[in-house]
Design an enzyme around this catalytic site. Structure first.
Site, PDB file in Angstrom:
ATOM      1  N   GLN A   1       0.832  -1.202   0.000  1.00 41.64           N
ATOM      2  CA  GLN A   1       0.000   0.000   0.000  1.00 41.64           C
ATOM      3  C   GLN A   1       0.872   1.261   0.000  1.00 41.64           C
ATOM      4  OE1 GLN A   1      -2.870  -2.087   3.230  1.00 41.64           O
ATOM      5  NE2 GLN A   1      -3.501  -0.011   2.752  1.00 41.64           N
TER       6      GLN A   1
ATOM      7  N   CYS B   1      -9.027   1.340  10.060  1.00 49.66           N
ATOM      8  CA  CYS B   1      -9.388   1.948  11.340  1.00 49.66           C
ATOM      9  C   CYS B   1      -8.996   3.406  11.481  1.00 49.66           C
ATOM     10  CB  CYS B   1      -8.751   1.171  12.481  1.00 49.66           C
ATOM     11  SG  CYS B   1      -6.961   1.308  12.486  1.00 49.66           S
TER      12      CYS B   1
END
Lengths: 811, 159, 291
Positions: free
Chosen positions: A248, A396
């Site tokens: 990522q 999150c």
């Protein structure tokens, strides 16, 4: 290394104009026509054709000549001495090329340890001891996947099991030291505090009402459908390392590899191709990647390593595992005044959560939420245990899920305790629009918000008053129905250079745009989509700014040789950072385009105005040059005093984070016989500021809601007392299917960010943040009158059944 | 350990290869046939990312040996867009944003296509039950359901 | 996860399969749907040296009513059971069961014979066949024999087939008038094994229970009938009170294990609840047919 001295969070004052009172609408603006397809259009995704036809290119699809396969031998113990590793039988299998152990890595230049993204250390391959169940112990390299699997079974590792410490409260006693390799022999990693302890104590001292609750948010695993993997390709002749990687954050990973391996950074290329889901799970550097790269370096051959699902679930970065003790104070009028939180963060064997470096507890101090509080005191202690390391790998926003869960549960408990309607109680305590710029008791400056509008919209959509009436009627008949609200404030877009860095690299992000002579463009960015639709949304941003049809803008990410440096995509940061950079780079291009247009039209720049896709002479709109004409001129007929070409780069340093928000309302019906909870309806009203592509935003929200449902009712990583993972396959770790996932109902409000170049905020994680407390609040609401005050997630039928029977409800 | 010569039809073409008895069909497809559109997402037959159509049945190709496909007809995602034109199911996924990362998508499409071939107008419940062997992490399923409903309408129009 | 190596055979006839099984006694496993066996092989929990693939013996796939029973070929896929209008009309307990085995993709390959031969108390068909008083037909080197279902399951993953025998057919007695059945499965999600599940085949005379058999799933080491519950109900009116009394017995005579689905106490209590619901559902179907 690990910080044992306390860290206190300070937020430096933000630049002016980052927070403001901003008008709320619900109308998605479309300033450009369909053929340009700028922001606001429900544009079909440009990246879809290849995925629809099975032509995506994921790491496991990469096949290079001479490629070998790597498989990892893993520990069956959570804590054990390694007495011996005997690879003789494995090496005797035809097709097995090598076995790599910790000793080999140490000899190759102390590569048996690596730094974590939080500047702790983590074993790559162990020499003396294993520290967690499924820890990587050694690697076998073979000519094909099947032989590697056979060889893995034939490596004989002799262990002497040791007692494991699995409960962080136990770990704090320091009877069993997890990291004997560290200088300070303690399991207490760090202490962190935010807010004002004295002010909070004072507020609690004079409070009329105080509610206390312990809340445990258990460990979960993001379980993207694609596991992690790498193809490492070291070319000895060119001394060049190419790493195809499920990453990522390819640039950050490249820099880390350079630092760890000693290979010069210009000789490392990280290529993050199509990624099958990230959600934070593909941000950490796993031992498997390092061993794979080293194996290629040593053999000079391409090496492929792709994890099995069970390896992924058992060893890769988890999320949550927060043991929370919270207290909330209110005055005699039911106005919330103070929040006090103590939390133990179970880190596993290393502090390896991919948080910004100054924030070992992430952005947890956002836990005062959407409410006006006078004071707050938030403390977190990080603890080592014999479990895999990690902490924020599940959508999150750096611990905002934990923060929102705690405040939404506490506010709900307070409301119920005071006999107040939970919606009305929230409305009475919300931060009001006229209170912006709003500074929270823990130092956040919320950029914009309108919490009342979102909650009222959700209440209308769900028919709140009718539901309350129905609930009263049902309760009288012993039928259990619950209504739960979650009114969350999120915080995303890390972040301003003053506060945000990962291993010292500031968390700006980037965009580089180049327009070709025939009016088409290529843009490369420092973020990396794993399904968020960047090839479409970034094109729409550029289309909006420059009038180039989005179809004509090619978007690329993920190749560190070509993309500008960026910190990657996670924590909903792409639109706030690279999205902004794309707009700013486009504006630089427009500034140069204006010069060219003035030259072509033989007027002064001050005589020109921009209109969607062209510069036109003020008062004489037919005298105009389109962006395509300007692009052609940039190469064939540009002003002699400026350079040829039409391109720009922007590295964007956001002045603040952005604060998306929303209100969710969940309705549940409870089966008193089995404890099963059925979600009858779930309304989600989200506000992410300016919307680039409503279709994609809906997709992000619906997907995030299902990833909020999952930990609320299904998912939990469970260890036994010896630290063995009991939920290590998809058979036991329960991902919702289309049957368990409800038909989500979406609504929106739009309250732009005053500091973002086009008013947008992030959105991908809001639903994962907001949904679990809505569901938990609904279940507790259904049971409150029986005396139930709290149930920890996952709210399983077993837990509900227990609560029912303990409170006298049989079937 | 036995090796076997197998002969099967793959996406309309005759294919002959040799496999170990234990070669899983999904590895045969991805590595020997180099058709990488079929994906691997788990190791407990739980996720459905590997779904293909074998002898007319949607099948998790990770739980079949390649040798069992001898003499059979195999269709993978690569065959769905006939002559380069997207199938209505693929169109539906595109129109309705029924995919994000794309990893579960080939399996989902094979299942959806089979579902609609069996039942032309499934209810929403039947669709959700029909795809309950295929896990998606990204979409939350709503838009996959809409994609399949779109395709059902499209296929009905064509009749 | 990659299986260990093995030798593979694909016999074209039952006799050939039985011969192969005999030649490789102790080292061979029969491969039918493979939806339990192959996952076990991938984790190397099962490592047969020889695999005998009987999927080519297509004459073992059939559903037909004859001579007072429903005969189902062992190789019949769960999907075929789901799609059979005969089963939908006359064997609703079986239809209920087929619909909840694993997930719809697994059901395309999974066979009812395999589901039973595996003798896993967590599988769904054992309880159902117990409720149906079904018979198992097996063929081996010594020929064919019939085994009553009550004698079929002998222990955890153990059945009474001889070493060289293959399960070939399942026989379910044709339904008597005023009888019906139901299978109610409590699962945490589609694809999970049952937290508990109850199979009921009920015969009534008016609202009185004339005969009943109750099979329970995943609450004992061996697939079981709730015999005490059955005995309590026979000859009794199907009132809430009587159902509760019988259901309580079912809860106490089963033997669930505590696991991630819940405590043993929880599973017993849910079994009690579900026994009642399954009987009520079966009864409503009887009444519906009567109407």
């Amino acid at each position: 290394m690990a910080h044992l001295e306390p860290r206190v969070e300070k937020h430096t004052p933000k630049a002016k104009g980052t927070s403001a009172q901003v008008e709320t609408t619900d109308h998605v603006e479309m300033k450009t026509p369909q053929k340009v397809c700028g922001m606001g259009h429900r544009m079909k995704r440009k990246e879809d054709p290849r995925f629809l036809q099975g032509k995506g290119r994921y790491v496991d699809d990469i096949k290079l000549p001479g490629m070998l396969h790597m498989a990892l031998v893993r520990s069956p113990y959570a804590h054990a001495k390694i007495l011996n590793i005997d690879a003789t039988e494995a090496l005797a299998i035809p097709g097995v090329v090598a076995v790599i152990t910790g000793k080999d890595l140490k000899a190759a230049g102390n590569l048996h340890y690596m730094p974590t993204l939080m500047s702790d250390t983590q074993p790559v391959l162990p020499i003396d001891k294993v520290l967690y169940y499924a820890q990587e112990v050694c690697a076998v390299i073979a000519t094909d996947r099947y032989i590697a699997a056979d060889a893995r079974e034939k490596v004989m590792v002799e262990y002497e099991p040791l007692e494991a410490v699995v409960d962080p409260h136990e770990a704090l006693k320091d009877n069993i030291i997890v990291r004997e390799d560290k200088e300070k022999k303690t399991n207490h990693v760090w202490h962190w505090r935010a807010g004002d302890a004295a002010a909070t104590d004072a507020v609690f001292a004079k409070a009329s009402h105080v509610v206390k609750q312990d809340i445990y948010i258990p460990r979960i695993h993001v379980c993207s459908i694609e596991t992690c993997g790498m193809v490492a390709n070291y070319d000895k002749a060119r001394e060049h390392m190419q790493l195809y990687m499920t990453s990522q954050a390819p640039h950050a990973h490249r820099t880390v590899f350079a630092l760890v391996s000693g290979l010069p950074e210009h000789k490392i290329q990280v290529i993050s191709p199509d990624i099958g889901g990230g959600f934070g799970g593909k941000v950490p550097v796993y031992p498997g990647y390092v061993v794979c790269a080293v194996a290629s370096l040593v053999t000079g051959k391409p090496i492929k390593w792709v994890e099995d699902r069970s390896e992924n679930l058992q060893a890769d970065s988890f999320a949550r595992d927060y043991h929370i003790s919270a207290e909330l104070a209110a005055d005699a009028d039911g106005k919330l005044t103070g929040l006090r939180v103590k939390t133990i963060s179970d880190c596993g064997v290393a502090d390896a959560a991919a948080n910004p470096s100054k924030f070992p507890a992430g952005l947890y101090s956002i836990c005062t939420g959407s409410y006006q509080l006078q004071a707050a005191d938030v403390q977190v202690d990080g603890v080592y245990t014999n479990k895999p390391p990690g902490g924020v790998a599940y959508r999150c926003s750096f611990r905002v899920t934990e923060a929102v869960h705690l405040i939404e549960r506490m506010v709900d408990i307070m409301a119920h305790d005071l006999g107040r309607d939970p919606a009305e109680f929230r409305l009475a305590n919300f931060i009001r629009p006229d209170q912006f710029p709003y500074k929270s008791p823990t130092g956040w400056e919320y950029d914009s918000g309108n919490y009342e509008a979102a909650l009222r919209k959700a209440m209308t959509m769900i028919g709140y008053d009718d539901l309350k009436r129905e609930q009263r009627e049902k309760r009288a008949k012993g039928q259990l129905m619950g209504i739960g609200i979650s009114s969350f404030t999120e915080v995303v877009g890390a972040g301003p250079a003053a506060d945000y860095d990962i291993l010292g690299i500031k968390m700006f992000d980037s965009a580089e745009i180049r327009i070709h002579p025939t009016g088409k463009a290529i843009a490369r960015l420092g973020t990396k989509s794993q399904g968020q639709g960047h090839e479409t949304t970034y094109a729409q941003i550029i289309a909006e700014e420059l009038g180039l049809p989005a179809q004509d803008v090619q978007i690329e990410e993920g190749d560190t040789d070509t993309a500008p440096y960026g910190l990657g995509t996670y924590a909903s940061r792409s639109t706030p950072t690279s999205g902004a950079a794309a707009a700013m780079a486009a504006r630089k291009i427009r500034a140069k385009a204006k010069k060219i247009a003035a030259y072509l039209l033989e007027v002064g720049e001050q005589d020109l105005e921009w209109n969607i896709d062209r510069f036109q002479v003020k008062g004489s709109p037919d005298q105009a040059k389109t962006i395509q004409e300007i692009a052609f001129a940039a190469y064939t007929n540009h002003p002699p005093d400026i350079e040829a070409g039409l391109e720009a780069t922007d590295y964007y340093n956001p002045p603040n984070l952005t604060f998306p928000f929303g209100s969710y309302i969940c309705v549940v019906d409870i089966d008193t016989g089995t404890g099963a909870v059925k979600i009858r309806r779930f309304v989600a009203v989200d506000d992410c500021g300016k919307i680039i592509n409503p279709l994609i935003v809906e997709g992000q929200i619906e997907g995030g809601l299902t990833m909020g449902l999952a930990p609320a009712m299904f998912e939990e990583i469970v260890y036994d007392a010896n630290g063995q993972n009991l939920t290590g396959t998809m058979a036991d770790y329960l991902l919702p299917t289309a049957v368990e996932s409800p038909k989500w109902e979406l609504g929106k409000t739009i309250t732009p960010s005053p500091h973002h170049p086009f008013g947008a905020k992030g959105v991908g994680e809001s639903p994962t943040v907001g949904a679990p407390p809505a569901i938990a609040n609904a279940v507790v609401d259904a049971l409150w009158h029986l005396g139930v005050r709290h149930i920890d997630i996952p709210i399983t039928p077993h837990r509900v059944w227990k609560a029912l029977r303990e409170h006298g409800v049989a079937d | 350990m036995s090796r076997h010569k197998i002969s099967l039809t793959v996406n309309g073409e005759k294919v002959e290869r040799e496999v170990e008895a234990r070669t899983l069909l999904v590895h045969f497809i991805r590595e020997q046939l180099e058709l990488t559109g079929t994906h691997i997402g788990c190791d407990t037959t739980s996720c459905g990312a590997c779904t293909v159509v074998l002898d007319g049945r949607p099948t998790k190709s990770c739980t079949v040996f390649a040798v069992q496909a001898n003499g059979q007809k195999l269709e993978t995602i690569e065959s769905v867009a006939a002559g380069g034109k997207l199938h209505p199911v693929q169109e539906g996924f595109w129109e309705k944003h029924g995919l994000q990362c794309g990893f579960c998508t080939p399996g989902m499409i094979m299942t959806a296509k089979s579902l609609l071939e069996k039942k032309a107008r499934p209810t929403e419940t039947e669709i959700r039950e029909g795809i309950s062997g295929n896990i998606c992490r990204c979409t939350g399923y709503n838009k996959i359901v809409e994609a399949i409903q779109y395709a059902a309408d499209k296929l009905q129009e064509a009749r | 996860m990659i299986p260990a190596q093995f030798d593979y055979h694909a016999p074209k006839s039952l006799d050939e399969a039985i011969a192969l099984l005999g030649q490789n006694a102790g080292n061979a496993k029969v491969l039918a749907g493979g939806q339990s066996l192959i996952p076990a092989m991938r984790f190397r929990l099962a490592m047969p040296e020889v695999l005998i693939d009987i999927n080519g013996i297509t004459q073992l796939e059939y559903i037909r009513e004859q001579n007072g029973y429903l005969a189902i070929g062992a190789l019949t896929r769960e999907t075929a059971l789901e799609e059979s209008s005969l089963i939908a009309e006359r064997y609703p307990l079986l239809l209920d069961t087929a619909k909840v085995v694993a997930d719809p993709l697994v059901r395309q390959r999974a066979t009812v014979g395999g589901n039973l031969a595996h003798a896993d108390p967590a599988n769904d068909h054992p309880a159902t066949m117990l409720a149906y008083a079904a018979q198992i037909v097996a063929r081996g080197p010594k020929g064919e024999r019939t085994i009553a279902i009550d004698d079929f399951f002998t222990g955890l993953f153990e059945n009474s087939l001889d070493a060289g025998e293959i399960l070939t057919e399942i026989r379910i007695p044709s339904p008597k008038p005023q009888s019906s059945g139901a299978y109610v499965k409590i699962e945490r999600k589609v694809g999970d094994y049952a937290t508990t599940a109850v199979a009921v085949q009920l015969e009534t005379a008016g609202d009185v229970c004339k005969a009943v058999r109750i099979g329970l799933t995943n609450v004992s080491a061996t697939p079981m009938r709730a015999k005490q519950a059955e005995a309590k109900l026979v000859g009794q009116a199907l009132t809430e009170q009587n159902l509760e009394a019988a259901a309580k017995l079912a809860a106490s005579e089963c033997d669930p294990s505590s696991d991630l689905r819940g405590s043993a106490e929880y599973k017993r209590d849910v079994t009690r609840v579900v026994v009642k619901r399954a009987i009520l559902l079966a009864h409503s179907r009887v009444k519906g047919a009567r109407a």
